[in-house]
Motif scaffolding. Structure first.
Motif, PDB file in Angstrom:
ATOM      1  N   THR A 221      72.286 -44.654   1.370  1.00  0.00           N
ATOM      2  CA  THR A 221      72.978 -43.555   0.678  1.00  0.00           C
ATOM      3  C   THR A 221      71.975 -42.617   0.024  1.00  0.00           C
ATOM      4  O   THR A 221      72.104 -41.389   0.106  1.00  0.00           O
ATOM      5  N   SER A 222      70.974 -43.194  -0.613  1.00  0.00           N
ATOM      6  CA  SER A 222      69.940 -42.386  -1.255  1.00  0.00           C
ATOM      7  C   SER A 222      69.144 -41.596  -0.218  1.00  0.00           C
ATOM      8  O   SER A 222      68.799 -40.432  -0.448  1.00  0.00           O
ATOM      9  N   PHE A 223      68.847 -42.217   0.912  1.00  0.00           N
ATOM     10  CA  PHE A 223      68.098 -41.551   1.977  1.00  0.00           C
ATOM     11  C   PHE A 223      68.878 -40.365   2.526  1.00  0.00           C
ATOM     12  O   PHE A 223      68.328 -39.267   2.702  1.00  0.00           O
TER      13      PHE A 223
ATOM     14  N   SER B  63      71.427 -38.729   1.044  1.00  0.00           N
ATOM     15  CA  SER B  63      71.661 -37.690   0.039  1.00  0.00           C
ATOM     16  C   SER B  63      70.399 -36.909  -0.293  1.00  0.00           C
ATOM     17  O   SER B  63      70.476 -35.764  -0.749  1.00  0.00           O
ATOM     18  N   SER B  64      69.229 -37.524  -0.075  1.00  0.00           N
ATOM     19  CA  SER B  64      67.989 -36.801  -0.361  1.00  0.00           C
ATOM     20  C   SER B  64      67.515 -35.983   0.836  1.00  0.00           C
ATOM     21  O   SER B  64      66.490 -35.302   0.743  1.00  0.00           O
TER      22      SER B  64
ATOM     23  N   ARG C  86      61.322 -36.479  -0.508  1.00  0.00           N
ATOM     24  CA  ARG C  86      62.357 -37.285  -1.178  1.00  0.00           C
ATOM     25  C   ARG C  86      62.909 -38.356  -0.244  1.00  0.00           C
ATOM     26  O   ARG C  86      63.242 -39.454  -0.672  1.00  0.00           O
TER      27      ARG C  86
ATOM     28  N   THR D 182      72.667 -48.941  -0.745  1.00  0.00           N
ATOM     29  CA  THR D 182      72.191 -47.977  -1.748  1.00  0.00           C
ATOM     30  C   THR D 182      71.016 -47.171  -1.212  1.00  0.00           C
ATOM     31  O   THR D 182      70.937 -45.948  -1.419  1.00  0.00           O
ATOM     32  N   GLY D 183      70.103 -47.835  -0.506  1.00  0.00           N
ATOM     33  CA  GLY D 183      68.949 -47.134   0.068  1.00  0.00           C
ATOM     34  C   GLY D 183      69.357 -46.135   1.132  1.00  0.00           C
ATOM     35  O   GLY D 183      68.825 -45.015   1.184  1.00  0.00           O
TER      36      GLY D 183
ATOM     37  N   THR E 260      63.496 -48.282  -1.269  1.00  0.00           N
ATOM     38  CA  THR E 260      64.362 -49.302  -0.663  1.00  0.00           C
ATOM     39  C   THR E 260      63.540 -50.490  -0.190  1.00  0.00           C
ATOM     40  O   THR E 260      63.903 -51.645  -0.442  1.00  0.00           O
TER      41      THR E 260
ATOM     42  N   ALA F 170      62.754 -42.302  -1.015  1.00  0.00           N
ATOM     43  CA  ALA F 170      63.941 -43.164  -0.978  1.00  0.00           C
ATOM     44  C   ALA F 170      63.714 -44.360  -0.058  1.00  0.00           C
ATOM     45  O   ALA F 170      64.094 -45.492  -0.381  1.00  0.00           O
TER      46      ALA F 170
END
Length: 112
Positions: free
Chosen positions: A43-45, A47-48, A55, A40-41, A63, A59
């Motif tokens: 993916t967030s990293f 996508s940001s 951002r 998840t971290g 995480t 992220a």
């Protein structure tokens, strides 16, 4: 014959809750949760990355903080079971000691 008795004693040991399986399950769930947090971290990293470096750092920080909190929660669960195991050890040690005297004599004689 002793092999069969040994198996039976192990089965009763397991079924009698002498050995707890929850700490093992907590460790398994911890590793599964860690993988989920890392995915998840990441993916967030990724996508940001289009939103800027701020951002991305947020992220990454989220995480790392999530991993730390997840570790602490898992340790608290295992700690509860470790306390239980130590209390059982104390109980067993006290049961092996000589029984206490029935009546305890007072330190000072009673005056009439």
């Amino acid at each position: 014959m002793t092999n069969k008795n040994d198996r039976l004693s192990r089965l009763f040991y397991f079924l009698g809750f002498e050995r707890l399986i929850a700490p093992v399950l907590i460790k398994l769930i911890y590793w599964i949760g860690m993988v989920v947090i890392l995915i998840t971290g990441a993916t967030s990293f990724v996508s940001s990355s289009s939103d800027g470096i701020g951002r991305m750092l947020l992220a990454l920080l989220a995480t790392l903080l999530s991993l730390l909190i997840w570790r602490l929660l898992s340790e608290l669960g295992i700690l509860a079971f470790n306390i239980y195991e130590r209390l059982v050890e104390i109980r067993d040690l006290m049961a092996r000691q000589a029984p206490a005297p029935a009546a305890i004599r007072p330190a000072l004689p009673e005056s009439d």
